[in-house]
Motif scaffolding. Sequence first.
Motif, short mmCIF file in Angstrom:
data_model
loop_
_atom_site.label_atom_id
_atom_site.label_comp_id
_atom_site.label_asym_id
_atom_site.label_seq_id
_atom_site.Cartn_x
_atom_site.Cartn_y
_atom_site.Cartn_z
N PHE A 160 0.81 -1.21 0.00
CA PHE A 160 0.00 0.00 0.00
C PHE A 160 0.85 1.26 0.00
O PHE A 160 1.98 1.28 0.49
N LYS A 161 0.30 2.30 -0.56
CA LYS A 161 0.98 3.59 -0.58
C LYS A 161 1.04 4.16 0.84
O LYS A 161 0.16 3.91 1.65
N GLY A 162 2.11 4.92 1.10
CA GLY A 162 2.23 5.56 2.40
C GLY A 162 3.29 4.95 3.30
O GLY A 162 3.41 5.34 4.45
N ILE A 163 4.05 3.97 2.79
CA ILE A 163 5.12 3.39 3.61
C ILE A 163 6.45 4.00 3.22
O ILE A 163 6.62 4.52 2.12
N SER A 164 7.41 3.93 4.14
CA SER A 164 8.72 4.54 3.93
C SER A 164 9.59 3.68 3.01
O SER A 164 9.28 2.52 2.75
N GLU A 165 10.70 4.26 2.56
CA GLU A 165 11.64 3.50 1.73
C GLU A 165 12.22 2.32 2.51
O GLU A 165 12.43 1.24 1.95
N GLU A 166 12.48 2.52 3.79
CA GLU A 166 12.99 1.43 4.62
C GLU A 166 11.98 0.28 4.70
O GLU A 166 12.34 -0.89 4.66
N GLN A 167 10.71 0.65 4.80
CA GLN A 167 9.66 -0.37 4.85
C GLN A 167 9.52 -1.09 3.50
O GLN A 167 9.25 -2.28 3.46
N LYS A 168 9.74 -0.36 2.42
CA LYS A 168 9.70 -0.99 1.09
C LYS A 168 10.80 -2.04 0.96
O LYS A 168 10.58 -3.13 0.43
N LYS A 169 12.00 -1.69 1.43
CA LYS A 169 13.11 -2.65 1.37
C LYS A 169 12.79 -3.89 2.20
O LYS A 169 13.04 -5.02 1.78
N ALA A 170 12.22 -3.66 3.38
CA ALA A 170 11.86 -4.78 4.25
C ALA A 170 10.75 -5.62 3.64
O ALA A 170 10.78 -6.86 3.69
N ALA A 171 9.77 -4.96 3.03
CA ALA A 171 8.66 -5.67 2.40
C ALA A 171 9.15 -6.52 1.24
O ALA A 171 8.68 -7.64 1.03
N TYR A 172 10.12 -6.00 0.48
CA TYR A 172 10.69 -6.77 -0.62
C TYR A 172 11.35 -8.04 -0.10
O TYR A 172 11.18 -9.13 -0.68
N LYS A 173 12.07 -7.92 0.97
CA LYS A 173 12.77 -9.09 1.52
C LYS A 173 11.76 -10.16 1.97
O LYS A 173 11.93 -11.35 1.70
N PHE A 174 10.69 -9.74 2.64
CA PHE A 174 9.70 -10.70 3.12
C PHE A 174 8.90 -11.28 1.96
O PHE A 174 8.59 -12.47 1.92
N LEU A 175 8.56 -10.43 0.98
CA LEU A 175 7.81 -10.91 -0.18
C LEU A 175 8.56 -12.01 -0.92
O LEU A 175 8.00 -13.06 -1.24
N THR A 176 9.85 -11.78 -1.20
CA THR A 176 10.60 -12.78 -1.95
C THR A 176 10.80 -14.06 -1.14
O THR A 176 10.96 -15.14 -1.71
N TYR A 177 10.77 -13.95 0.17
CA TYR A 177 10.80 -15.13 1.03
C TYR A 177 9.50 -15.92 0.89
O TYR A 177 9.50 -17.14 0.70
N LEU A 178 8.37 -15.22 0.95
CA LEU A 178 7.06 -15.87 0.89
C LEU A 178 6.83 -16.60 -0.44
O LEU A 178 6.18 -17.64 -0.47
N VAL A 179 7.34 -16.03 -1.53
CA VAL A 179 7.09 -16.65 -2.83
C VAL A 179 8.29 -17.45 -3.33
O VAL A 179 8.32 -17.85 -4.50
N SER A 180 9.27 -17.70 -2.46
CA SER A 180 10.36 -18.59 -2.85
C SER A 180 9.79 -19.98 -3.11
O SER A 180 8.77 -20.37 -2.52
N PRO A 181 10.38 -20.75 -3.99
CA PRO A 181 9.82 -22.07 -4.32
C PRO A 181 9.63 -22.96 -3.09
O PRO A 181 8.62 -23.67 -3.00
N GLU A 182 10.56 -22.91 -2.15
CA GLU A 182 10.47 -23.79 -0.99
C GLU A 182 9.34 -23.38 -0.05
O GLU A 182 8.54 -24.22 0.38
N VAL A 183 9.28 -22.10 0.27
CA VAL A 183 8.24 -21.63 1.20
C VAL A 183 6.86 -21.70 0.55
O VAL A 183 5.89 -22.17 1.16
N ASN A 184 6.76 -21.26 -0.70
CA ASN A 184 5.48 -21.29 -1.38
C ASN A 184 5.00 -22.71 -1.60
O ASN A 184 3.80 -23.00 -1.50
N GLY A 185 5.93 -23.61 -1.88
CA GLY A 185 5.57 -25.02 -2.03
C GLY A 185 5.09 -25.62 -0.73
O GLY A 185 4.12 -26.38 -0.69
N SER A 186 5.77 -25.27 0.38
CA SER A 186 5.37 -25.76 1.69
C SER A 186 3.97 -25.28 2.05
O SER A 186 3.14 -26.04 2.56
#
Length: 437
Positions: A313-339
């Motif tokens: 969502f709009k309204g988050i800081s650049e630091e939060q965007k970086k953190a969100a990217y890290k968590f997003l790519t974790y969630l959709v990694s083949p291993e986690v998403n497959g699990s």
Amino acid sequence: MFNIKTVLGISLAAASFNAFAEKQTIDFMFPSPVEGKFTQEMTKVIKHFNESQQDVEVRGIFTGDYDTTKMKAEAAVRAGQAPALVIMSANYTVDLAINDMISPMDELFKYSEDKVSANDFLEKNFWQPMHKNAQYNGVTYAIPFHNSTPIMYYNKKLFQEAGIKEAPKTWAELVDAAKKLTNTEKGQWGIMMPSTNNDYGGWILSALVHANGGQFNNPDYAGEVYYNSPTAKGALQFYKDLVFKHKVMPSGVLNSKQITAGFLSNKVGIVLLSTGSLGFMKENAKDVDFDVAFLPKKVRNAVIIGGASLVTFKGISEEQKKAAYKFLTYLVSPEVNGSWSRFSGYFSPRKASYDTPEMKEYIASYPPAKTALDQLQYAHPWYAMYETVPVRQAMENALAQVVSDEKKSVEDAANEAQKKADELMKPYQDKTALSVE
């Protein structure tokens, strides 16, 4: 079940970036759209992520069903507390983008180490039928997290007792099977399908519209639905006839919990539900021998994509965007998403999940888990339009009327739904119809 050994062994190299000056906390909203222990399992996923690295602390916020999640996320934005990441119903992406509530995913992907664009990441790594619901005007606003198609669950024991040798493939075969399965003396129904106005009814109905050869809405224009088309009225009539003509389904609005309970108590022979219910069914079918099959067709095989995507969502800081990217790519990694797929019953939208040893073993040992994936060849995008929720509910209210009141004509119900939907979409229709000065 979530495998901590597998997940903690995942390389986060693809999500690496410059170290945070201090640990960044982000809010992550997630729903629990179907039956099961989704909330507890997602809490485990978050915990394992937080323990696997030192840069990001994710605060999980359970938000109820899909509709409620949308309302709570929008309320948080208005209050100046925008969530960094939300698991959002995949068909809300267009509406949220039109209303300028969410950011293009490139706002997060600009922090990828290899500078891959969100469009490239989506199109190279995820099944093609999910792309449409993740984009608006060619821009990627969402990344698929878990997806579904409606599938047919059937009770093998009841089929055998009724002399039915295979799962019905057409509407006519479905009616015939449902008649044989209905036994009023035992309180046993032939079939049940959701008819609620919390998205389940509209989702199943829209799949039937496509199976009848039509379209529920214009997939390329957010201000057009086809509620009073012949194919939509045919799908409504099919629902109504199951209740009042064939008498193989109880009258009144049916929700997924009622339907699941009936199926798991051997009181319903066939149910049409999400593949996202497969995990719950498998875990709780102690006395039910069941299998799954494709959604029956009228004119053609057809299903609708369902499930959820990750949005920011709009309204988050650049630091939060970086953190969100890290968590997003974790969630959709083949291993986690497959699990997550193996736990929930949703299929993984990340193609590489099916190349992992764990997923190969799971599919080989439990073939029903592949049914929804096999149906992707017949999949259409989920309805997505301006004011998606109330526009969808206009048709769901029509559905509720025709399965509850024998005197309510399908013609009147469909016309009323179309009129209401057009009223709701008029601001968008007017805006897009304006001439350029």
